[in-house]
Design a protein around this motif. Sequence first.
Motif, PDB file in Angstrom:
ATOM      1  N   CYS A   2       0.805  -1.166   0.010  1.00  0.00           N
ATOM      2  CA  CYS A   2       0.025   0.026  -0.273  1.00  0.00           C
ATOM      3  C   CYS A   2       1.068   1.912   0.296  1.00  0.00           C
ATOM      4  O   CYS A   2       0.752   1.733  -0.715  1.00  0.00           O
ATOM      5  CB  CYS A   2      -0.572   0.070   1.112  1.00  0.00           C
ATOM      6  N   LEU A   3       2.178   0.877   0.779  1.00  0.00           N
ATOM      7  CA  LEU A   3       3.065   2.870   1.080  1.00  0.00           C
ATOM      8  C   LEU A   3       3.493   2.763  -0.552  1.00  0.00           C
ATOM      9  O   LEU A   3       3.883   3.883  -1.036  1.00  0.00           O
ATOM     10  CB  LEU A   3       3.991   2.438   2.150  1.00  0.00           C
ATOM     11  N   ALA A   4       3.961   1.943  -0.794  1.00  0.00           N
ATOM     12  CA  ALA A   4       4.706   1.454  -2.403  1.00  0.00           C
ATOM     13  C   ALA A   4       3.881   1.987  -3.411  1.00  0.00           C
ATOM     14  O   ALA A   4       4.168   3.057  -4.322  1.00  0.00           O
ATOM     15  CB  ALA A   4       5.116   0.229  -2.784  1.00  0.00           C
ATOM     16  N   VAL A   5       2.606   1.531  -3.832  1.00  0.00           N
ATOM     17  CA  VAL A   5       1.578   2.577  -4.552  1.00  0.00           C
ATOM     18  C   VAL A   5       1.499   3.725  -3.992  1.00  0.00           C
ATOM     19  O   VAL A   5       1.058   4.295  -5.317  1.00  0.00           O
ATOM     20  CB  VAL A   5       0.310   1.405  -4.218  1.00  0.00           C
ATOM     21  N   ARG A   6       1.294   4.047  -3.351  1.00  0.00           N
ATOM     22  CA  ARG A   6       0.840   5.359  -2.735  1.00  0.00           C
ATOM     23  C   ARG A   6       1.722   6.287  -2.608  1.00  0.00           C
ATOM     24  O   ARG A   6       1.792   7.558  -3.528  1.00  0.00           O
ATOM     25  CB  ARG A   6      -0.027   5.675  -1.363  1.00  0.00           C
ATOM     26  N   CYS A  15      -7.458   9.132  -3.074  1.00  0.00           N
ATOM     27  CA  CYS A  15      -9.068   9.954  -3.676  1.00  0.00           C
ATOM     28  C   CYS A  15      -9.425   8.321  -3.399  1.00  0.00           C
ATOM     29  O   CYS A  15     -11.033   8.891  -2.421  1.00  0.00           O
ATOM     30  CB  CYS A  15      -9.140  10.732  -5.134  1.00  0.00           C
ATOM     31  N   ASP A  16      -9.897   7.578  -4.110  1.00  0.00           N
ATOM     32  CA  ASP A  16     -10.077   6.204  -3.197  1.00  0.00           C
ATOM     33  C   ASP A  16     -10.291   6.397  -1.646  1.00  0.00           C
ATOM     34  O   ASP A  16     -11.776   5.740  -1.888  1.00  0.00           O
ATOM     35  CB  ASP A  16      -8.966   4.808  -3.271  1.00  0.00           C
ATOM     36  N   ARG A  17      -9.446   6.642  -0.710  1.00  0.00           N
ATOM     37  CA  ARG A  17      -9.630   6.033   0.162  1.00  0.00           C
ATOM     38  C   ARG A  17     -10.544   7.614   1.547  1.00  0.00           C
ATOM     39  O   ARG A  17     -11.437   6.894   1.564  1.00  0.00           O
ATOM     40  CB  ARG A  17      -8.249   6.463   0.980  1.00  0.00           C
ATOM     41  N   GLY A  18     -10.925   8.927   0.013  1.00  0.00           N
ATOM     42  CA  GLY A  18     -11.794   9.684   0.496  1.00  0.00           C
ATOM     43  C   GLY A  18     -13.106   9.045   0.126  1.00  0.00           C
ATOM     44  O   GLY A  18     -13.759   9.866   0.426  1.00  0.00           O
ATOM     45  N   ASN A  19     -13.152   8.379  -0.818  1.00  0.00           N
ATOM     46  CA  ASN A  19     -14.790   8.061  -1.398  1.00  0.00           C
ATOM     47  C   ASN A  19     -15.140   6.763  -0.696  1.00  0.00           C
ATOM     48  O   ASN A  19     -15.980   5.954  -1.753  1.00  0.00           O
ATOM     49  CB  ASN A  19     -14.411   7.838  -3.049  1.00  0.00           C
ATOM     50  N   GLY A  20     -13.716   5.816   0.406  1.00  0.00           N
ATOM     51  CA  GLY A  20     -14.691   5.166   1.078  1.00  0.00           C
ATOM     52  C   GLY A  20     -14.024   3.768   0.924  1.00  0.00           C
ATOM     53  O   GLY A  20     -14.411   2.430   1.432  1.00  0.00           O
ATOM     54  N   CYS A  21     -13.586   4.052   0.010  1.00  0.00           N
ATOM     55  CA  CYS A  21     -12.513   2.114  -0.038  1.00  0.00           C
ATOM     56  C   CYS A  21     -11.767   2.144   0.504  1.00  0.00           C
ATOM     57  O   CYS A  21     -10.954   2.968   1.680  1.00  0.00           O
ATOM     58  CB  CYS A  21     -11.565   2.727  -1.785  1.00  0.00           C
ATOM     59  N   SER A  22     -11.621   0.813   0.933  1.00  0.00           N
ATOM     60  CA  SER A  22     -10.733   0.299   2.020  1.00  0.00           C
ATOM     61  C   SER A  22      -9.619   0.070   1.351  1.00  0.00           C
ATOM     62  O   SER A  22      -9.269   0.064  -0.021  1.00  0.00           O
ATOM     63  CB  SER A  22     -11.630  -0.992   2.167  1.00  0.00           C
ATOM     64  N   TRP A  23      -8.249  -0.063   2.352  1.00  0.00           N
ATOM     65  CA  TRP A  23      -7.108   0.057   1.672  1.00  0.00           C
ATOM     66  C   TRP A  23      -6.774  -0.885   0.738  1.00  0.00           C
ATOM     67  O   TRP A  23      -6.386  -0.725  -0.242  1.00  0.00           O
ATOM     68  CB  TRP A  23      -5.709  -0.198   2.562  1.00  0.00           C
ATOM     69  N   LEU A  27      -5.174  -1.306  -2.568  1.00  0.00           N
ATOM     70  CA  LEU A  27      -4.598  -0.682  -3.664  1.00  0.00           C
ATOM     71  C   LEU A  27      -4.550  -2.189  -5.040  1.00  0.00           C
ATOM     72  O   LEU A  27      -4.141  -1.715  -5.985  1.00  0.00           O
ATOM     73  CB  LEU A  27      -4.072  -2.347  -2.762  1.00  0.00           C
ATOM     74  N   LEU A  28      -5.770  -2.705  -5.242  1.00  0.00           N
ATOM     75  CA  LEU A  28      -6.384  -3.089  -6.151  1.00  0.00           C
ATOM     76  C   LEU A  28      -6.410  -2.418  -7.508  1.00  0.00           C
ATOM     77  O   LEU A  28      -5.946  -3.167  -8.323  1.00  0.00           O
ATOM     78  CB  LEU A  28      -7.694  -3.722  -5.801  1.00  0.00           C
ATOM     79  N   ARG A  29      -7.279  -1.233  -7.074  1.00  0.00           N
ATOM     80  CA  ARG A  29      -7.754  -0.341  -8.285  1.00  0.00           C
ATOM     81  C   ARG A  29      -5.934   0.763  -8.240  1.00  0.00           C
ATOM     82  O   ARG A  29      -6.085   0.704  -9.563  1.00  0.00           O
ATOM     83  CB  ARG A  29      -8.660   0.586  -7.535  1.00  0.00           C
ATOM     84  N   ASN A  30      -5.272  -0.036  -7.652  1.00  0.00           N
ATOM     85  CA  ASN A  30      -3.842   1.412  -8.077  1.00  0.00           C
ATOM     86  C   ASN A  30      -2.618   0.637  -8.125  1.00  0.00           C
ATOM     87  O   ASN A  30      -1.619   1.232  -8.830  1.00  0.00           O
ATOM     88  CB  ASN A  30      -3.703   2.287  -7.456  1.00  0.00           C
ATOM     89  N   TYR A  31      -2.450  -0.901  -8.029  1.00  0.00           N
ATOM     90  CA  TYR A  31      -1.465  -1.764  -8.470  1.00  0.00           C
ATOM     91  C   TYR A  31      -0.634  -1.417  -9.967  1.00  0.00           C
ATOM     92  O   TYR A  31       0.409  -0.822  -9.997  1.00  0.00           O
ATOM     93  CB  TYR A  31      -1.530  -2.645  -7.250  1.00  0.00           C
ATOM     94  N   TRP A  32      -1.815  -1.534 -10.442  1.00  0.00           N
ATOM     95  CA  TRP A  32      -0.924  -1.520 -12.049  1.00  0.00           C
ATOM     96  C   TRP A  32      -0.689  -0.574 -12.429  1.00  0.00           C
ATOM     97  O   TRP A  32       0.410  -0.377 -13.030  1.00  0.00           O
ATOM     98  CB  TRP A  32      -1.646  -3.022 -12.912  1.00  0.00           C
TER      99      TRP A  32
END
Length: 77
Positions: A2-6, A15-23, A27-32
């Motif tokens: 998570c920290l590497a992706v962030r 933005c995802d976290r602010g919209n209520g997504c879990s970590w 992570l899944l949405r932003n890893y690739w």
Amino acid sequence: HCLAVRAVCQREVDCDRGNGCSWKIALLRNYWKSKVKQDWLSGKYSNIPSQHSLPEKSMYPMDVDTWGEILEAELER
């Protein structure tokens, strides 16, 4: 992970976290995206002669702001 992706996709993860997504979902949405974005930002694709020379995993759907970051990095090289 998570920290590497962030570190690469801070705006997107926040933005995802602010919209209520879990970590996990963030992570899944932003890893690739983070992998591809890091390659572009590091200059891995700076001197590619044609689109046919790009590796298969060099593209990923990214928003305008992300492409703006990549283009600014290219201009600074």
